[in-house]
Write a protein that holds these residues in place. Structure first.
Motif, PDB file in Angstrom:
ATOM      1  N   HIS A 175      45.936  39.226  53.890  1.00 53.49           N
ATOM      2  CA  HIS A 175      44.903  39.947  53.996  1.00 53.49           C
ATOM      3  C   HIS A 175      43.756  39.020  54.265  1.00 53.49           C
ATOM      4  O   HIS A 175      43.811  38.061  53.395  1.00 53.49           O
ATOM      5  CB  HIS A 175      44.700  41.240  53.057  1.00 53.49           C
ATOM      6  CG  HIS A 175      43.447  41.956  53.263  1.00 53.49           C
ATOM      7  ND1 HIS A 175      42.206  41.375  52.862  1.00 53.49           N
ATOM      8  CD2 HIS A 175      43.428  43.357  53.735  1.00 53.49           C
ATOM      9  CE1 HIS A 175      41.349  42.435  53.308  1.00 53.49           C
ATOM     10  NE2 HIS A 175      42.055  43.372  53.640  1.00 53.49           N
TER      11      HIS A 175
ATOM     12  N   LYS B 161      51.384  40.449  53.518  1.00 50.88           N
ATOM     13  CA  LYS B 161      51.273  41.510  54.457  1.00 50.88           C
ATOM     14  C   LYS B 161      52.951  42.390  54.222  1.00 50.88           C
ATOM     15  O   LYS B 161      53.150  43.381  54.549  1.00 50.88           O
ATOM     16  CB  LYS B 161      51.479  41.209  55.785  1.00 50.88           C
ATOM     17  CG  LYS B 161      49.796  40.890  56.122  1.00 50.88           C
ATOM     18  CD  LYS B 161      49.596  40.789  57.607  1.00 50.88           C
ATOM     19  CE  LYS B 161      48.086  40.523  57.754  1.00 50.88           C
ATOM     20  NZ  LYS B 161      47.576  40.632  59.243  1.00 50.88           N
TER      21      LYS B 161
ATOM     22  N   ALA C 133      52.247  44.803  51.488  1.00 47.37           N
ATOM     23  CA  ALA C 133      51.721  46.042  52.036  1.00 47.37           C
ATOM     24  C   ALA C 133      52.434  46.754  53.144  1.00 47.37           C
ATOM     25  O   ALA C 133      52.267  48.039  52.845  1.00 47.37           O
ATOM     26  CB  ALA C 133      50.297  45.355  52.772  1.00 47.37           C
TER      27      ALA C 133
ATOM     28  N   GLU D  31      41.916  45.350  46.531  1.00 44.27           N
ATOM     29  CA  GLU D  31      41.246  44.983  47.578  1.00 44.27           C
ATOM     30  C   GLU D  31      41.928  45.134  48.974  1.00 44.27           C
ATOM     31  O   GLU D  31      41.423  45.676  49.882  1.00 44.27           O
ATOM     32  CB  GLU D  31      40.574  43.695  47.722  1.00 44.27           C
ATOM     33  CG  GLU D  31      39.126  43.703  48.557  1.00 44.27           C
ATOM     34  CD  GLU D  31      38.632  42.132  48.430  1.00 44.27           C
ATOM     35  OE1 GLU D  31      38.904  41.426  47.485  1.00 44.27           O
ATOM     36  OE2 GLU D  31      37.916  41.805  49.511  1.00 44.27           O
ATOM     37  N   THR D  32      43.088  44.844  48.959  1.00 41.95           N
ATOM     38  CA  THR D  32      44.004  44.881  50.313  1.00 41.95           C
ATOM     39  C   THR D  32      44.785  46.250  50.616  1.00 41.95           C
ATOM     40  O   THR D  32      45.402  46.354  51.511  1.00 41.95           O
ATOM     41  CB  THR D  32      44.881  43.787  50.240  1.00 41.95           C
ATOM     42  OG1 THR D  32      45.801  43.760  49.241  1.00 41.95           O
ATOM     43  CG2 THR D  32      44.179  42.504  50.322  1.00 41.95           C
TER      44      THR D  32
END
Ligand code: PNS
Length: 159
Positions: free
Chosen positions: A146, A16, A19, A57-58
């Protein structure tokens, strides 16, 4: 003119924290190309293809692209037309390594700037290596990565 930034790393696996950094970058660049190092000096837990797939994907966002790269980061950045290299600076411990890399990259490619971003407070002490370590011994990392990464880690460490 499209402002393109390259965000390089091992991403073994994406957390995270990564991200969060991408989201912050999208506030001032048009496109973030997440560049997954194939030839990382480290022995990765996930293969390059797995790391790329988990990132895709994330980090689903029209301004984000994920690519693997081999060789020098500055050559990759030049190839994709990036003017900026993004890196996260979490704590003092990161500083020396990051400073060294930024100066070397500037030596190799003077027009390419390294921009350091500070992660969200609660993600400051998060790292892929800690996530791997905790997951390896069955700890809960669901707040840190994720759900797709949680699944991938469980699969990796299933006995
Ligand atoms: O997530 P990491 O492992 O800290 O990322 C390090 C990475 C991949 C950014 C760095 O090792 C790198 O840029 N590798 C590519 C080869 C290269 O250009 N080396 C010179 C960097 S000064």
């Amino acid at each position: 003119m499209t402002r393109i930034a390259v965000y390089p790393g091992s991403f073994d696996p994406v957390t995270k924290g990564h991200a969060d950094l991408v989201t912050r970058a999208l506030a001032f660049v048009d496109q973030v190309i997440v560049a997954v190092a194939v030839n990382s000096a480290k022995q990765p837990l996930f293969s390059t293809d797995e790391r790329v797939a988990l990132l895709r994907e994330t980090l689903e966002h029209p301004g984000v692209e994920v690519q693997a790269f081999d060789g020098l980061l500055v050559d990759f950045a030049r190839g994709v037309g990036a003017r900026v290299i993004l890196r996260g600076l979490r704590a003092v411990a990161d500083f020396e390594y990051e400073f060294q890399m930024a100066l070397m990259n500037r030596q190799l490619a003077p027009g390419l700037e390294t921009v350091f971003l500070v992660p969200a407070f609660d993600l400051t002490y998060l790292s892929s290596s800690l996530v791997r370590e905790v997951a390896r011994f069955g700890g809960d990392v669901s707040q840190l990565v994720h759900p797709a990464v949680v699944r991938a880690l469980k699969k990796k460490f299933a006995t």
